[in-house]
Design an enzyme around this catalytic site. Structure first.
Site, PDB file in Angstrom:
ATOM      1  CG  ASP A 109      -1.621  -1.265   1.437  1.00 31.36           C
ATOM      2  OD1 ASP A 109      -2.239  -1.717   0.480  1.00 31.36           O
ATOM      3  OD2 ASP A 109      -1.554  -1.834   2.536  1.00 31.36           O
ATOM      4  CB  SER A 161       1.737   6.303   2.979  1.00 33.49           C
ATOM      5  OG  SER A 161       0.818   5.585   3.751  1.00 33.49           O
ATOM      6  NE  ARG A 162       0.012   3.202  -4.260  1.00 31.81           N
ATOM      7  CZ  ARG A 162       0.929   2.258  -4.310  1.00 31.81           C
ATOM      8  NH1 ARG A 162       0.784   1.170  -3.594  1.00 31.81           N
ATOM      9  NH2 ARG A 162       1.979   2.384  -5.066  1.00 31.81           N
ATOM     10  CB  VAL A 163      -4.301   2.931   3.232  1.00 31.69           C
ATOM     11  CG1 VAL A 163      -4.968   2.347   2.030  1.00 31.69           C
ATOM     12  CG2 VAL A 163      -3.153   2.065   3.692  1.00 31.69           C
TER      13      VAL A 163
END
Ligand code: ATP
Ligand code: MG
Length: 735
Positions: A574, A599-601
């Site tokens: 992620d 950081s995607r989440v």
């Protein structure tokens, strides 16, 4: 005559010289002797002064008025207690090792004793009388397995072997023949019965149909007993005595229990890979046991042969020897007892700190939690590293890749994150794959020093170990993590590193003759890593709300993130933290490339306060980098550019952080606020460290209410912002 005068003159001269010089030489030697004697005396005096009077140490007698002495007294007391504890532990360990060693002899003694018992009356007759009932029981159990049916499709005969320790009666043999023929006729096949005698069975009967064995022999009972004592801890003499007594009792009242298992045969063995035939119904990932006691795991199933990897030493395994199906998928011990320990890939302790008494086990391969079982990533997993918590925040249940060339501080980030979990109720698992033993020992020492070992497990599959153990280590670590996750705990797992894991898997795959693909990696390498990392999740409240946060590490070659394994893992995770050698060498440590890291989440897991403080950080840094690159060539810079460059340089400097110095969330937020609002403008770059430390001390000393508000993590309102600005102004003036 002349010669006589010359000689007399010469002797006279010599006499005179001797007379004069004697005094002088004597004086010279006397003074030297005196000096040496004086020095010897001095040395003796010093030595006497140094040797204290040897008396029994009594802590109470030492006066405690002096603080330094009291402190030293406490340290000495603690050291002696530590030494005592160490001594006791060592004694216990030596005793345990001795008993472990005698366990092996135990078995030989038992085998001989049992053979003796069953050769003597009345046990011999009793056992033989039971043979008829035993065969009836076995015949009631026999059935054809899917493997037998498949075999019958190609060969119409299935081989049946009846083995016993003593010659069997005609009646028993004919009953077996009749029953097996009937069974096979019902599916249109034929049997071929072979009756054998084998004195090693000691007593009882063994019937083998195809690959399946129905074993009711004494040697089989002994095998199970041996496994039992191997598993149990026998650490006192009483326990050993109890085991022996129990054993003799069982041997005398022997009741055959029929165990059913499948057998195979070793065809070929090389480089830690074993090819076998038989074991018709074996499944992928199942554990098998060789005659010498070593174990392996099935990794390849082909129509005519089965390939497996061996976990331990394979020098004792011979082709033609028997292989037995253990009847379970490869698993590792799990539980609280693992905390603070270093274990190998199959869960055996390797830290020399004694036996691991764990009852629970979990399979190393397990399905990832389903989508409905998961909850969104919302809670932060603080790393304590400014550049990460501010710019690439990680949430609990997230998988964040740490990627970079060799020696760029990848392990350092992971270790600092583990250290930062102190007091945060998080279990940490550090999986070392293909690393040097010294590196692992060093990491353990550091974790111990910072009190992080209490909540950490190290799973080490070192470079000196086999590719098989390196391959299963991350799965084993994840199984241990899952135990904690499903009991509602938060876990952080570090895979250091997955590039070496991929190389180990490539080695195994090539040895298993699997077709290779890009960069010679097998086609299923993506699936391998995705099924590993999918197991990290944040569970829903109904399932306890536990989580596994994964920090896989990948090593790149010359910064090439478009190679096969890096692209695979980037697409699975992620987000990634990209470390650059150039930044590292410039002294920007941690060497995080802010532009390439993402950081995607994690954004939703960041505290409101941090989000607010770091809102413009990324753009400011990007602006600075662009301007810095641009102005490298020219010297004519206007005022506003100079200001931006100045502010950017201070921001970059503020993001530098030493190892083992994790910062709390409020400290990071305060520092970023102070630097981005320009309160560090006048601070020389080399003094930024002092500025940072002074800032925290100053706020803790004079503005505790502000610190308390910051600690809550809530968004800073206007009142708090004004308070902070005022405080910072005063702080700036004091600089
Ligand atoms: P490898 O490729 O060998 O696994 P790595 O990328 O894991 O290396 P580390 O072993 O973590 O890198 O660090 C390399 C060196 O850089 C170590 O000597 C470490 O002490 C130093 N180092 C890492 N981070 C920092 C930091 N923030 N400040 C100062 N030194 C650091
Ligand atoms: Mg490393």
């Amino acid at each position: 005559m002349e010669i006589q005068y010359v000689l007399i003159n010469f002797f006279l001269l010599a006499l005179l010289i001797v007379l004069f010089c004697r005094k002088f030489i004597l004086k010279l030697f006397r003074s030297r002797r005196e000096r040496i004697c004086r020095e010897l005396d001095e040395v003796e005096q010093i030595e006497n002064a140094l040797i204290p009077e040897i008396t029994e140490p009594s802590f109470e007698e030492i006066p405690s008025s002096n603080n330094g002495v009291a402190e030293e007294k406490a340290i000495a007391k603690e050291k002696i207690l530590q030494i005592e504890a160490f001594g006791q532990r060592e004694c216990h360990e030596i005793h345990r090792i001795m008993i472990e060693k005698t366990k092996e002899c135990f078995f030989d003694i038992m085998q001989n004793k049992v053979a003796e018992i069953f050769a003597s009356e009345p046990y011999f007759s009793k056992m033989r009388a039971k043979e008829s009932a035993l065969i009836d029981e076995i015949l009631g159990m026999i059935k054809l397995t899917p493997g037998d049916m498949a075999y019958l499709k190609h060969h119409d005969v299935l081989y049946v072997t009846l083995t016993s320790a003593h010659k069997l009666s005609e009646d028993i043999v004919s009953r077996v023949d009749r029953a097996t023929t009937e069974l096979l006729n019902s599916v249109g096949g034929k049997t071929s019965l072979w009756v054998k005698e084998d004195s090693e069975l000691i007593g009882g009967l063994r019937l083998r149909i195809g690959d399946t064995v129905y074993d009711g022999t004494v040697s089989e009972a002994l095998y199970h007993f041996k496994k039992g004592i191997k598993r149990d801890t026998i650490d006192t003499d009483d326990a050993a005595k109890e085991v022996l007594e129990e054993f003799y009792e069982k041997a005398k009242n022997f009741i055959a229990k029929i165990s059913v298992y499948q057998l195979g045969r070793v065809m070929q063995i090389s480089d830690g890979i074993c090819w076998m035939d038989g074991l018709a119904d074996i499944m992928y990932g199942e554990v098998i046991e060789f005659e010498c006691g070593e174990r392996g795991m099935v990794l390849d199933i082909q129509p005519d042969r089965i390939g497996c990897v061996i976990f331990g030493e394979y020098e004792h395994i011979e082709s033609g020897s028997r292989v037995r199906r253990v009847g379970r998928i490869a698993s590792v011990p799990v539980g609280e007892a693992l905390l603070g320990r270093v274990v190998d890939a199959v869960g055996n302790p390797i830290d020399g700190e004694g036996h691991l008494s764990v009852k629970d086990r979990r399979p190393i391969e397990c399905n990832a939690p389903a989508i409905l079982d998961r909850a969104p990533v919302k809670r932060p997993m603080h790393t304590g590293i400014k550049a990460i918590d501010a710019l690439v925040p990680i949430g609990r249940g997230q998988r964040e890749l740490i990627i970079g060339d060799r020696q760029t501080g990848k392990t350092a980030i992971a270790v600092d994150t583990i250290i930062n979990q102190n007091g945060k109720n998080t279990i940490c698992i550090y999986v070392a794959i293909g690393q040097k033993e010294t590196t692992v020992a060093e990491i353990k020492e550091k974790l111990q020093k910072y009190g992080a070992m209490d909540y950490t497990v190290i799973v080490a599959a070192n470079a000196s170990g086999s590719a098989a153990t390196q391959y299963i280590a991350p799965f084993a670590g994840t199984a241990m993590a899952e135990y904690f996750m499903y009991s509602g705990r938060d876990v952080l797992i570090v895979y250091d590193d997955l590039s070496k894991h991929a190389v180990a898997y490539r080695e195994l795959s090539l040895l298993l003759h699997r077709p290779s693909g890009r960069e010679a990696y097998p086609g299923d390498i993506f699936y391998l890593h995705s099924r590993l990392l999918e197991r990290s999740a944040c569970l829903s409240e109904e399932l306890g709300g536990g989580s596994i946060t994964a920090l896989p590490i990948i090593e790149t070659l010359a910064g090439d993130i478009s190679a096969y394994i890096p692209t695979n893992v980037i697409s699975i995770t992620d987000g990634q933290i990209f470390l650059e050698s150039e930044l590292f060498n410039e002294g920007q440590r941690p060497a995080i490339n802010v532009g390439l890291s993402v950081s995607r989440v994690g954004g939703s897991a960041q505290t409101k306060l941090m989000k607010q403080m770091a809102a413009s950080l990324r753009t400011n840094l990007a602006q600075y980098r662009e301007l810095a690159d641009f102005t490298q060539l020219g010297t004519d810079i206007d005022e506003s550019t100079k200001r931006t460059l100045n502010a950017g340089a201070r921001l970059m400097e503020a993001l530098k952080q030493n190892r083992y110095h994790p910062l709390e969330d409020w400290q990071q937020a305060l520092l970023l606020f102070a630097v981005s609002e320009g309160y560090a403008e006048t601070v020389p770059l080399e003094n930024m460290d002092d500025f940072e430390n002074g800032l925290f001390e100053y706020f803790k000393a004079f503005y505790m209410p502000v610190v308390e508000k910051l600690k809550s993590g809530a968004k800073a309102d206007d009142v708090l912002l004004t308070e902070m600005r005022e405080a910072l102004k005063v702080f700036q003036e004091r600089l």
